[in-house]
Scaffold this motif. Structure first.
Motif, mmCIF file in Angstrom:
data_model
loop_
_atom_site.group_PDB
_atom_site.id
_atom_site.type_symbol
_atom_site.label_atom_id
_atom_site.label_comp_id
_atom_site.label_asym_id
_atom_site.label_seq_id
_atom_site.Cartn_x
_atom_site.Cartn_y
_atom_site.Cartn_z
ATOM 1 N N GLN A 52 -14.524 12.057 2.164
ATOM 2 C CA GLN A 52 -13.234 10.694 2.261
ATOM 3 C C GLN A 52 -11.979 10.939 1.273
ATOM 4 O O GLN A 52 -12.265 10.569 0.471
ATOM 5 C CB GLN A 52 -13.402 10.157 3.316
ATOM 6 N N LEU A 53 -10.867 11.060 1.898
ATOM 7 C CA LEU A 53 -9.434 11.194 1.091
ATOM 8 C C LEU A 53 -9.550 9.305 0.663
ATOM 9 O O LEU A 53 -8.930 9.644 -0.860
ATOM 10 C CB LEU A 53 -8.049 11.182 2.374
ATOM 11 N N GLU A 54 -10.437 8.628 1.144
ATOM 12 C CA GLU A 54 -10.140 6.927 1.159
ATOM 13 C C GLU A 54 -10.980 6.679 -0.700
ATOM 14 O O GLU A 54 -10.491 6.516 -1.496
ATOM 15 C CB GLU A 54 -10.957 5.956 1.736
ATOM 16 N N TRP A 56 -11.631 8.864 -2.903
ATOM 17 C CA TRP A 56 -10.222 10.075 -3.720
ATOM 18 C C TRP A 56 -9.050 8.914 -4.255
ATOM 19 O O TRP A 56 -8.542 8.716 -5.563
ATOM 20 C CB TRP A 56 -10.063 11.347 -3.812
ATOM 21 N N GLU A 57 -9.082 8.472 -3.306
ATOM 22 C CA GLU A 57 -7.554 7.407 -3.732
ATOM 23 C C GLU A 57 -8.247 6.056 -4.360
ATOM 24 O O GLU A 57 -7.519 5.788 -5.280
ATOM 25 C CB GLU A 57 -7.442 6.560 -1.872
#
Length: 66
Positions: A52-54, A56-57
């Motif tokens: 999920q991108l969130e 790693w953000e």
């Protein structure tokens, strides 16, 4: 044809192409494997959250927080 008149054999570029693709492929697979091991085994989180991108953000925000 005698040996002198034969054209020299060209080495096939197939192996060079294979090796040029193998190195980036192994690096990419190592990156994915490292992310999964680090996040799941060391972080004790669910594997579904690894991609999920969130996630790693949030990690980048923690690293580069002022």
């Amino acid at each position: 044809m005698s040996k002198e008149n034969k054209p020299p054999k060209r080495k096939t570029a197939t192996w060079r192409i294979v090796f040029r693709w193998m190195i980036p492929l192994f690096l990419f697979l190592s990156l994915i494997g490292g992310m999964m091991v680090g996040y799941v085994v060391l972080g004790k989180e669910e594997m579904s959250e690894v991609f999920q991108l969130e996630t790693w953000e949030h990690v980048m925000d923690l690293i580069f927080a002022p």
